[in-house]
Scaffold this motif. Sequence first.
Motif, short mmCIF file in Angstrom:
data_model
loop_
_atom_site.label_atom_id
_atom_site.label_comp_id
_atom_site.label_asym_id
_atom_site.label_seq_id
_atom_site.Cartn_x
_atom_site.Cartn_y
_atom_site.Cartn_z
N PRO A 45 0.84 -1.21 0.00
CA PRO A 45 0.00 0.00 0.00
C PRO A 45 0.88 1.25 0.00
CG PRO A 45 -0.65 -1.52 1.76
CD PRO A 45 0.64 -2.02 1.20
N GLY A 46 0.36 2.34 -0.53
CA GLY A 46 1.09 3.61 -0.52
C GLY A 46 1.31 4.08 0.91
N GLY A 47 2.37 4.84 1.09
CA GLY A 47 2.68 5.38 2.41
C GLY A 47 3.32 4.37 3.36
N GLN A 48 3.65 3.18 2.87
CA GLN A 48 4.22 2.13 3.72
C GLN A 48 5.74 2.12 3.65
OE1 GLN A 48 2.35 -0.30 5.66
NE2 GLN A 48 0.94 1.39 5.30
N TYR A 49 6.34 1.80 4.78
CA TYR A 49 7.79 1.59 4.85
C TYR A 49 8.03 0.13 5.15
CZ TYR A 49 8.24 6.60 4.78
OH TYR A 49 8.17 7.91 4.40
N PHE A 50 9.24 -0.33 4.87
CA PHE A 50 9.55 -1.75 5.04
C PHE A 50 11.03 -1.93 5.34
CE2 PHE A 50 9.66 -0.51 0.61
CZ PHE A 50 10.92 -0.91 0.22
N THR A 101 7.52 -1.00 14.20
CA THR A 101 6.91 -2.10 13.44
C THR A 101 6.58 -1.64 12.03
OG1 THR A 101 5.95 -3.01 15.45
CG2 THR A 101 4.97 -3.71 13.37
N VAL A 102 7.22 -2.26 11.06
CA VAL A 102 6.92 -2.04 9.64
C VAL A 102 7.00 -3.38 8.93
CG1 VAL A 102 7.70 0.37 9.55
CG2 VAL A 102 9.31 -1.45 9.05
#
Length: 109
Positions: A45-50, A101-102
């Motif tokens: 999804p957009g706006g997500q970090y990992f 948490t990502v």
Amino acid sequence: DLPKNNFFPGEIPIKSKNGQIVASNWSDIVDGDINDTLFNLGVLPGGQYFWTGGFLGDDTIGNKTCSGFIDGTVGSSGSQGSADLATAGWEKAMELTCDTTVRLLCLAY
């Protein structure tokens, strides 16, 4: 060196789960740019970090992997990628403390 150390076929295209090509091969994914954002490719999804684990061949992420993902404390930090970037830095867009948490970005074949 993921392909060499883990029997990952380095010359095949890296695709999203819906079949869109993220990068032409391993060398292409570690050169800094990818074909489009992971958001546009349907990966995240957009706006997500990992977390990436620092898979780039040039070691620019260095030791920013929360001590190899074993330190989950505020006293350690790690590099995180952004689902909204496709240019250099997509895999190391920001640095956060390791208690954050990502998602974890994984490759499978």
